[in-house]
Every structure is written in C-alpha cells, then in structure tokens.
Scaffold this motif. Structure first.
Motif, PDB file in Angstrom:
ATOM      1  N   ASP A  58       9.693   0.969  -2.358  1.00 26.03           N
ATOM      2  CA  ASP A  58       9.655   0.297  -3.657  1.00 26.03           C
ATOM      3  C   ASP A  58       8.299   0.548  -4.297  1.00 26.03           C
ATOM      4  OD1 ASP A  58      10.052  -1.283  -5.853  1.00 26.03           O
ATOM      5  OD2 ASP A  58       9.993  -3.185  -4.768  1.00 26.03           O
ATOM      6  N   LYS A  59       8.266   1.299  -5.391  1.00 31.12           N
ATOM      7  CA  LYS A  59       7.012   1.667  -6.031  1.00 31.12           C
ATOM      8  C   LYS A  59       6.352   0.490  -6.749  1.00 31.12           C
ATOM      9  CE  LYS A  59       8.307   6.449  -6.521  1.00 31.12           C
ATOM     10  NZ  LYS A  59       8.638   7.542  -7.414  1.00 31.12           N
ATOM     11  N   ASN A  60       7.095  -0.586  -6.971  1.00 31.31           N
ATOM     12  CA  ASN A  60       6.545  -1.761  -7.650  1.00 31.31           C
ATOM     13  C   ASN A  60       5.928  -2.757  -6.672  1.00 31.31           C
ATOM     14  OD1 ASN A  60       7.340  -0.851 -10.203  1.00 31.31           O
ATOM     15  ND2 ASN A  60       9.411  -1.612  -9.845  1.00 31.31           N
ATOM     16  N   LYS A  61       6.104  -2.535  -5.396  1.00 29.73           N
ATOM     17  CA  LYS A  61       5.567  -3.440  -4.381  1.00 29.73           C
ATOM     18  C   LYS A  61       4.399  -2.763  -3.669  1.00 29.73           C
ATOM     19  CE  LYS A  61       6.863  -5.967  -0.248  1.00 29.73           C
ATOM     20  NZ  LYS A  61       7.899  -6.190   0.754  1.00 29.73           N
ATOM     21  N   VAL A  62       3.225  -3.362  -3.797  1.00 27.69           N
ATOM     22  CA  VAL A  62       2.035  -2.798  -3.173  1.00 27.69           C
ATOM     23  C   VAL A  62       1.520  -3.806  -2.152  1.00 27.69           C
ATOM     24  CG1 VAL A  62      -0.301  -1.958  -3.563  1.00 27.69           C
ATOM     25  CG2 VAL A  62       1.466  -1.552  -5.270  1.00 27.69           C
ATOM     26  N   THR A  63       1.292  -3.361  -0.931  1.00 28.21           N
ATOM     27  CA  THR A  63       0.775  -4.229   0.118  1.00 28.21           C
ATOM     28  C   THR A  63      -0.479  -3.587   0.711  1.00 28.21           C
ATOM     29  OG1 THR A  63       2.098  -3.155   1.811  1.00 28.21           O
ATOM     30  CG2 THR A  63       3.100  -5.041   0.698  1.00 28.21           C
ATOM     31  N   PRO A  64      -1.365  -4.394   1.276  1.00 31.70           N
ATOM     32  CA  PRO A  64      -2.587  -3.833   1.844  1.00 31.70           C
ATOM     33  C   PRO A  64      -2.339  -3.028   3.115  1.00 31.70           C
ATOM     34  CG  PRO A  64      -2.507  -6.188   2.207  1.00 31.70           C
ATOM     35  CD  PRO A  64      -1.360  -5.847   1.325  1.00 31.70           C
ATOM     36  N   GLY A  65      -1.300  -3.325   3.829  1.00 32.25           N
ATOM     37  CA  GLY A  65      -0.964  -2.555   5.023  1.00 32.25           C
ATOM     38  C   GLY A  65      -1.865  -2.839   6.203  1.00 32.25           C
ATOM     39  N   LEU A  66      -1.808  -1.952   7.159  1.00 31.66           N
ATOM     40  CA  LEU A  66      -2.554  -2.116   8.408  1.00 31.66           C
ATOM     41  C   LEU A  66      -4.059  -2.008   8.184  1.00 31.66           C
ATOM     42  CD1 LEU A  66      -2.452  -2.462  11.463  1.00 31.66           C
ATOM     43  CD2 LEU A  66      -2.307   0.015  11.668  1.00 31.66           C
ATOM     44  N   LEU A  67      -4.483  -1.088   7.339  1.00 32.96           N
ATOM     45  CA  LEU A  67      -5.914  -0.932   7.074  1.00 32.96           C
ATOM     46  C   LEU A  67      -6.494  -2.193   6.438  1.00 32.96           C
ATOM     47  CD1 LEU A  67      -8.427   0.851   7.083  1.00 32.96           C
ATOM     48  CD2 LEU A  67      -7.743   1.653   4.813  1.00 32.96           C
ATOM     49  N   GLY A  68      -5.781  -2.801   5.518  1.00 33.56           N
ATOM     50  CA  GLY A  68      -6.241  -4.043   4.903  1.00 33.56           C
ATOM     51  C   GLY A  68      -6.363  -5.161   5.918  1.00 33.56           C
ATOM     52  N   PHE A  69      -5.415  -5.240   6.824  1.00 37.03           N
ATOM     53  CA  PHE A  69      -5.474  -6.264   7.864  1.00 37.03           C
ATOM     54  C   PHE A  69      -6.670  -6.048   8.783  1.00 37.03           C
ATOM     55  CE2 PHE A  69      -4.510  -7.592  12.214  1.00 37.03           C
ATOM     56  CZ  PHE A  69      -4.403  -8.964  12.012  1.00 37.03           C
ATOM     57  N   ILE A  70      -6.916  -4.798   9.158  1.00 36.94           N
ATOM     58  CA  ILE A  70      -8.034  -4.500  10.060  1.00 36.94           C
ATOM     59  C   ILE A  70      -9.360  -4.847   9.390  1.00 36.94           C
ATOM     60  CG2 ILE A  70      -9.278  -2.609  11.192  1.00 36.94           C
ATOM     61  CD1 ILE A  70      -6.509  -1.369  11.771  1.00 36.94           C
ATOM     62  N   VAL A  71      -9.516  -4.509   8.113  1.00 38.31           N
ATOM     63  CA  VAL A  71     -10.752  -4.828   7.389  1.00 38.31           C
ATOM     64  C   VAL A  71     -10.928  -6.338   7.283  1.00 38.31           C
ATOM     65  CG1 VAL A  71     -11.874  -4.693   5.128  1.00 38.31           C
ATOM     66  CG2 VAL A  71     -10.836  -2.658   6.132  1.00 38.31           C
ATOM     67  N   PHE A  72      -9.857  -7.050   6.954  1.00 40.26           N
ATOM     68  CA  PHE A  72      -9.922  -8.510   6.843  1.00 40.26           C
ATOM     69  C   PHE A  72     -10.263  -9.146   8.187  1.00 40.26           C
ATOM     70  CE2 PHE A  72      -7.959 -12.722   6.980  1.00 40.26           C
ATOM     71  CZ  PHE A  72      -8.587 -13.301   5.886  1.00 40.26           C
ATOM     72  N   ALA A  73      -9.665  -8.659   9.257  1.00 38.73           N
ATOM     73  CA  ALA A  73      -9.946  -9.211  10.583  1.00 38.73           C
ATOM     74  C   ALA A  73     -11.394  -8.948  10.985  1.00 38.73           C
ATOM     75  CB  ALA A  73      -8.982  -8.601  11.620  1.00 38.73           C
ATOM     76  N   ALA A  74     -11.925  -7.758  10.656  1.00 39.59           N
ATOM     77  CA  ALA A  74     -13.320  -7.451  10.978  1.00 39.59           C
ATOM     78  C   ALA A  74     -14.266  -8.367  10.199  1.00 39.59           C
ATOM     79  CB  ALA A  74     -13.621  -5.991  10.677  1.00 39.59           C
TER      80      ALA A  74
END
Length: 77
Positions: free
Chosen positions: A20-36
């Motif tokens: 779905d081109k209208n749905k943007v999520t941070p994905g795994l990289l976003g989660f890793i950055v947030f967790a760090a």
C-alpha cells in the motif's frame, strides 16, 4: 543476470499487489533507532540518579538572618 537480480525481478510484481503506497511505517530500522535512544536515555537517567545521590552539601544560612540575630540579642541586654 545474477540469481539475485532474477529473484528480485520476479518478486517485485508480487509485492506491488500487496504493498500500500499510502501507508508508511518506520519499519525495523525505526524500531532499532528508537530502542537505542530509549536505552541511552535510561542509562543517562541511572547515571544522573547515582551522581545526584552522591551530592552532599550543607546550605549556608542567609546573610540577613545571620546578621539580624546578633543585633536582636544586643538590644535585649
């Protein structure tokens, strides 16, 4: 053409149907950055708490209160 390119060219049309081109999520990289960042903030808070616990000082009396007390004793005598 390599095997990787051949696999990608065959799998891209399958992903285009479900993507779905209208749905943007941070994905795994976003989660890793947030967790760090969360772990870093947690470590800094623990360190600050430890350092603030080591602070030991006695507060000096206010100069106005210290000078007023001897003057009051002198007038009573």
């Amino acid at each position: 053409m390599s095997a990787m390119q051949a696999a990608v060219t065959q799998l891209v049309p399958l992903a285009a149907d479900t993507f779905d081109k209208n749905k943007v999520t941070p994905g795994l990289l976003g989660f890793i950055v947030f967790a760090a960042l969360a772990l870093g903030v947690w470590g800094l808070m623990k360190s600050m708490s430890k350092h603030m616990g080591r602070v030991d000082f006695e507060e000096a009396p206010e100069p106005a209160a210290a000078s007023a007390a001897p003057a009051a004793d002198a007038t009573k005598a």
